[in-house]
Design a protein around this motif. Structure first.
Motif, PDB file in Angstrom:
ATOM      1  N   GLU A   1       0.812  -1.218   0.000  1.00  0.00           N
ATOM      2  CA  GLU A   1       0.000   0.000   0.000  1.00  0.00           C
ATOM      3  C   GLU A   1       0.845   1.268   0.000  1.00  0.00           C
ATOM      4  N   SER A   2       1.926   1.305   0.755  1.00  0.00           N
ATOM      5  CA  SER A   2       2.756   2.507   0.797  1.00  0.00           C
ATOM      6  C   SER A   2       3.431   2.744  -0.559  1.00  0.00           C
TER       7      SER A   2
ATOM      8  N   THR B   1       0.871   4.278  -2.985  1.00  0.00           N
ATOM      9  CA  THR B   1       0.710   5.719  -2.785  1.00  0.00           C
ATOM     10  C   THR B   1       1.828   6.488  -3.467  1.00  0.00           C
ATOM     11  N   ASP B   2       3.040   6.011  -3.322  1.00  0.00           N
ATOM     12  CA  ASP B   2       4.174   6.678  -3.972  1.00  0.00           C
ATOM     13  C   ASP B   2       4.047   6.645  -5.488  1.00  0.00           C
TER      14      ASP B   2
END
Length: 156
Positions: free
Chosen positions: A56-57, A60-61
């Motif tokens: 998930e991180s 986002t990036d």
């Protein structure tokens, strides 16, 4: 207001509807709480069929990188649009034209004649007061009466 059934919202979640109908559903969600509840239930039921995000991180990036790429492409496109304009559509040409017109009007004396005309309008104009018809009649009547008084005084 037309409400959509739970089955229709399931078709919406499964993407089994046309683009026009999809747009109608999305616009309807802004105003209808009942249909929003059906939509959320349909999403919860088909949550397992939706794609899973592995990181998930990282997602986002990646999204933020794409957004910055798109915004930089748009800014480059705007810069190209600004450079593609012909000279007569640029702001500097319009400023130059306005300055030239101002100088031409100034040296030809148009502004001076306008100033003279404006000052003539502002100056109080002295007008002789014309007596009204009633005042004229009254003056003539008094003059006639005075002449009668003089004739009577001369007779005595």
């Amino acid at each position: 207001m037309k409400h959509f059934s739970y089955d229709e919202w399931l078709n919406y979640v499964k993407n089994d509807i046309t683009e026009n109908i999809r747009e109608e559903f999305e616009n309807h969600l802004y105003t209808c709480d009942q249909c929003l509840e059906h939509y959320l239930q349909a999403m919860a039921e088909h949550e397992s069929s939706l794609p899973r995000l592995t990181n998930e991180s990282n997602f986002t990036d990646l999204v933020m990188t794409e957004v910055s790429k798109q915004s930089s492409k748009q800014s480059i496109k705007k810069q190209k649009e600004n450079t593609k304009k012909p000279f007569y559509q640029q702001a500097s040409f319009h400023y130059f034209l306005a300055a030239a017109a101002t100088l031409l009007l100034m040296f030809s004396g148009v502004f001076q004649s306008l100033a003279t005309y404006a000052s003539a309008l502002e100056a109080p104009q002295i007008q002789q007061k014309k007596p009204s018809i009633t005042e004229g009649v009254i003056d003539k009547t008094f003059a006639w009466m005075d002449s009668l008084d003089k004739k009577e005084a001369n007779k005595k």
